[in-house]
Design an enzyme around this catalytic site. Structure first.
Site, mmCIF file in Angstrom:
data_model
loop_
_atom_site.group_PDB
_atom_site.id
_atom_site.type_symbol
_atom_site.label_atom_id
_atom_site.label_comp_id
_atom_site.label_asym_id
_atom_site.label_seq_id
_atom_site.Cartn_x
_atom_site.Cartn_y
_atom_site.Cartn_z
ATOM 1 N N ASP A 202 0.864 -1.171 0.000
ATOM 2 C CA ASP A 202 0.000 0.000 0.000
ATOM 3 C C ASP A 202 0.906 1.227 0.000
ATOM 4 O O ASP A 202 1.833 1.324 0.820
ATOM 5 C CB ASP A 202 -0.897 0.010 1.243
ATOM 6 C CG ASP A 202 -1.883 1.167 1.216
ATOM 7 O OD1 ASP A 202 -2.969 0.993 0.641
ATOM 8 O OD2 ASP A 202 -1.552 2.237 1.763
ATOM 9 N N ASN A 210 -2.352 13.186 -4.583
ATOM 10 C CA ASN A 210 -3.528 13.552 -5.389
ATOM 11 C C ASN A 210 -4.090 14.915 -4.974
ATOM 12 O O ASN A 210 -4.399 15.765 -5.817
ATOM 13 C CB ASN A 210 -4.609 12.487 -5.244
ATOM 14 C CG ASN A 210 -4.473 11.355 -6.245
ATOM 15 O OD1 ASN A 210 -3.871 11.533 -7.300
ATOM 16 N ND2 ASN A 210 -5.024 10.205 -5.904
ATOM 17 N N ASP A 219 -1.342 9.610 -10.803
ATOM 18 C CA ASP A 219 -1.214 8.533 -11.792
ATOM 19 C C ASP A 219 0.251 8.244 -12.099
ATOM 20 O O ASP A 219 0.657 7.091 -12.257
ATOM 21 C CB ASP A 219 -1.950 8.915 -13.078
ATOM 22 C CG ASP A 219 -3.457 8.871 -12.927
ATOM 23 O OD1 ASP A 219 -3.940 8.342 -11.914
ATOM 24 O OD2 ASP A 219 -4.151 9.363 -13.842
ATOM 25 N N ASP A 245 -4.270 2.459 -4.614
ATOM 26 C CA ASP A 245 -2.818 2.458 -4.435
ATOM 27 C C ASP A 245 -2.322 1.143 -3.840
ATOM 28 O O ASP A 245 -1.283 1.095 -3.191
ATOM 29 C CB ASP A 245 -2.386 3.631 -3.545
ATOM 30 C CG ASP A 245 -3.053 3.595 -2.173
ATOM 31 O OD1 ASP A 245 -3.929 2.751 -1.957
ATOM 32 O OD2 ASP A 245 -2.677 4.424 -1.317
#
Length: 323
Positions: A202, A210, A219, A245
């Site tokens: 993770d 973001n 991205d 993620d």
């Protein structure tokens, strides 16, 4: 009879074949249409889309044969995937590789064979589109071009299937593709008594990337992390993005110590990336590891849940092993 050699990229080839999740699937009209067309255009009794697995050739589409697969060691297609061009056998009874092959001396009594390799990502050859006749014959140049064109159509259909199991952003398996491929790999490990390790990743502080830098940068971070995982591992290991993620890796025939070496390689490559990238944020991650002994039947879903729990325990505890 000569047994087919293995391609130099055999482990990668088999991993790619299984990643497409096409083996042992039901017949599909888009492939059957191609083999019907090939049989009609070339006036042959048998046309196949054949995929060369570890110990067998399996027919995704089969016109003119009643069987769904045959052993790889007697297959013509096992020879055809060793080259880049159409493999043509004008008369199998006159060919030293095949004259006493049971597919020649018995059903389906092969005399003529022509197989065009089906090539996908990185030049990997999964199998062939092939023609079979019970009498000797030769392909003309026009025939060879036509067979090549039909093989390209088969390649396009295979690629279309992959889209359902591939993550479009990172170009690695999505959850569906990963679970199917990893379950198959675990089955192989169990049959051969080989150990395996599952890693559940993770990305830490991904939401901040973001929120602060925008989804395009998020991205990019996901693509970078997927690339770093891939280049830290063997090309036979199964890698997937499970969603958001979260990523997972199944290392087959790997002891716990070997898995730790792989994690150390990843840590080093991520550290190098963070030092040279200079994009205003580091890539960081937490990871949970579950080891499989190679003896007991196991479901990939259970391993993922256990590794996920370990990963979150690490993340909550802020342990030093958190990258």
């Amino acid at each position: 009879m000569q047994l087919p050699d293995q391609p130099s990229d055999e482990l990668h080839r088999l991993a790619t074949l299984r990643a497409y999740n096409i083996l042992d699937t039901l017949p599909e009209e888009r492939f059957d249409r191609l083999t019907r067309l090939a049989r009609r255009l070339f006036n042959v009794p048998i046309a196949l889309v054949s995929l060369v697995d570890m110990n067998r050739q399996w027919f995704k589409s089969c016109q003119g044969l009643e069987v769904q697969e045959t052993p790889r060691d007697i297959s013509f297609c096992g020879h055809a995937i060793l080259g880049n061009e159409i493999m043509e056998v004008p008369d199998a009874q006159e060919d030293l590789r095949f004259h006493d092959n049971p597919l020649v001396t018995g059903e389906p009594n092969i005399r003529f064979y022509a197989g065009c390799p089906l090539v996908v990502t990185d030049g990997v050859k999964l199998g062939t589109l092939c023609l079979i006749d019970t009498v000797p014959r030769h392909l003309t140049e026009e025939d060879r071009q036509l067979l090549t064109d039909l093989a390209c159509m088969a390649e396009q259909e295979i690629s279309a299937m992959q889209l359902a199991t591939m993550d479009a952003l990172t170009q690695i398996s999505n959850r569906r593709g990963f679970e199917a491929l990893a379950q198959h790999a675990l089955g192989v490990c169990q049959r051969l008594g080989l150990p395996a390790s599952l890693l559940f990743f993770d990305m830490n502080e991904f939401k901040a990337i973001n929120d602060n830098l925008g989804h395009a940068e998020g991205d990019r971070a996901l693509r970078d992390f997927a690339r770093l995982i891939q280049c830290s591992l063997r090309n036979s290991d199964v890698v997937g993005r499970l969603g958001g993620d979260e990523f997972a890796v199944l290392l087959t025939n790997a002891s716990a110590e070997e898995t730790q070496h792989a994690l150390a390689r990843l840590e080093g490559k991520v550290g190098e990336h963070n030092q040279r990238d200079g994009r205003g944020y580091p890539l960081r991650y937490s990871v949970g590891q579950i080891d499989y002994n190679g003896r007991d039947p196991v479901e990939i879903g259970r391993l993922l849940a256990e590794a996920d729990a370990l990963m979150y325990a690490q993340k909550r505890g802020q342990r030093p092993s958190q990258r």
